[in-house]
Design an enzyme around this catalytic site. Structure first.
Site, PDB file in Angstrom:
ATOM      1  CB  SER A  65      -0.909   0.022   1.226  1.00 30.03           C
ATOM      2  OG  SER A  65      -1.789  -1.067   1.227  1.00 30.03           O
TER       3      SER A  65
HETATM    4  N1  SAH Z   1      -1.162  -4.690   4.067  1.00 29.68           N
HETATM    5  C1  SAH Z   1      -0.507  -4.961   2.796  1.00 29.68           C
HETATM    6  C2  SAH Z   1      -1.388  -4.591   1.636  1.00 29.68           C
HETATM    7  C3  SAH Z   1      -1.387  -5.681   0.616  1.00 29.68           C
HETATM    8  S1  SAH Z   1      -2.580  -5.540  -0.680  1.00 29.68           S
HETATM    9  C4  SAH Z   1       0.837  -4.288   2.722  1.00 29.68           C
HETATM   10  O1  SAH Z   1       1.117  -3.410   3.541  1.00 29.68           O
HETATM   11  O2  SAH Z   1       1.634  -4.664   1.875  1.00 29.68           O
HETATM   12  C5  SAH Z   1      -3.923  -6.506  -0.048  1.00 29.68           C
HETATM   13  C6  SAH Z   1      -3.630  -7.925   0.325  1.00 29.68           C
HETATM   14  O3  SAH Z   1      -4.881  -8.543   0.679  1.00 29.68           O
HETATM   15  C7  SAH Z   1      -3.052  -8.790  -0.782  1.00 29.68           C
HETATM   16  O4  SAH Z   1      -1.857  -9.380  -0.336  1.00 29.68           O
HETATM   17  C8  SAH Z   1      -4.132  -9.844  -1.047  1.00 29.68           C
HETATM   18  O5  SAH Z   1      -3.615 -11.119  -1.409  1.00 29.68           O
HETATM   19  C9  SAH Z   1      -4.851  -9.896   0.285  1.00 29.68           C
HETATM   20  N2  SAH Z   1      -6.212 -10.435   0.234  1.00 29.68           N
HETATM   21  C10 SAH Z   1      -7.137 -10.307  -0.758  1.00 29.68           C
HETATM   22  N3  SAH Z   1      -8.282 -10.917  -0.420  1.00 29.68           N
HETATM   23  C11 SAH Z   1      -8.094 -11.467   0.815  1.00 29.68           C
HETATM   24  C12 SAH Z   1      -8.908 -12.237   1.698  1.00 29.68           C
HETATM   25  N4  SAH Z   1     -10.158 -12.593   1.393  1.00 29.68           N
HETATM   26  N5  SAH Z   1      -8.376 -12.616   2.888  1.00 29.68           N
HETATM   27  C13 SAH Z   1      -7.104 -12.274   3.233  1.00 29.68           C
HETATM   28  N6  SAH Z   1      -6.288 -11.543   2.436  1.00 29.68           N
HETATM   29  C14 SAH Z   1      -6.764 -11.139   1.245  1.00 29.68           C
END
Ligand code: SAH
Length: 214
Positions: A65
């Site tokens: 993010s």
């Molecule tokens: N907090 C992360 C943001 C990653 S983007 C950071 O700081 O890097 C969002 C993430 O949510 C992705 O890795 C994606 O695989 C995950 N995601 C998507 N759907 C999900 C679900 N149903 N349960 C858990 N994680 C999920």
């Protein structure tokens, strides 16, 4: 490899200053951004991008993010030391590290196995110790460790999953971007067993919170 230099530290000061200019005020959030070596959370060939205020692709078609977004969501959570926090979407682990750095007890869920494994290893390598990293579906929350003081969703949710509201302590806060193409940053404060106060904070763009596991 895990190389953190004065040049990196200097760039983090600048990054925190940019995030502050955009409106994040909580000094503990800004301190975490100054402290955490964000460049280590991305592939080393993209190091130059680490201290720009931008989201960036990581493994498995996901993104780390934007620092401003991380700051904005974390500020809305009003993290206190010792808070039990559930994060949905571990991804690169950067947001997890921010929460750990602020003294929260962090539980985090990731649905991509590859990312889950990679980030689990990486966080322990650089010395962050979330309470528990879980491979699974964030729509269900994580009942074993509920209730939580704070819950943060770091992917765009088409709707607010009921289990997340149910797993929040009374007085607790859920921060979740809600919407399909564009998401409205939404804060729920649990006022009592049955009552939630809802506040909205403008548009953001996240990768989608996906329902079926692969
Ligand atoms: N907090 C992360 C943001 C990653 S983007 C950071 O700081 O890097 C969002 C993430 O949510 C992705 O890795 C994606 O695989 C995950 N995601 C998507 N759907 C999900 C679900 N149903 N349960 C858990 N994680 C999920």
């Amino acid at each position: 490899m895990l190389n953190d230099t004065f040049r990196h530290k200097g760039k983090r000061q600048q990054l925190a200053a940019i995030v502050e200019t955009k409106g994040v005020k909580d000094p503990r959030v800004l301190e975490a951004i100054k402290t955490i070596p964000r460049h280590l959370f991305m592939d080393s060939s993209f190091e130059d991008h680490a201290y720009q205020d931008k989201a960036f692709p990581i493994a498995a078609d996901q993104t780390i993010s934007q620092p401003y977004t991380v700051g904005f969501q974390t500020e809305l959570l009003q993290i206190q030391k010792g808070d039990v926090v559930l994060e949905i979407g571990t991804g690169s682990g950067y947001q997890t590290a921010v929460l750990c750095e602020m003294g929260a007890k962090v539980y985090s869920i990731e649905r991509q196995r590859e990312l889950y494994k990679k980030t689990k290893l990486f966080l322990s390598k650089i010395g962050y110790r979330p309470k528990h990293l879980s491979f699974g579906d964030g729509y269900k929350g994580l009942r074993e460790y509920a209730p939580y003081d704070k819950i943060i969703v770091t992917a765009g949710a088409p709707f607010v999953p009921n289990p997340l509201l149910a797993q929040l302590k009374v007085g607790g806060r859920l921060v979740i971007p809600v919407g399909d193409e564009v998401q409205v940053m939404t804060l729920f404060i649990r006022k009592s067993k049955l009552e939630f106060e809802k506040k909205e904070f403008g548009d953001f763009r996240f990768v989608p919170l996906l329902e079926d596991k692969n």
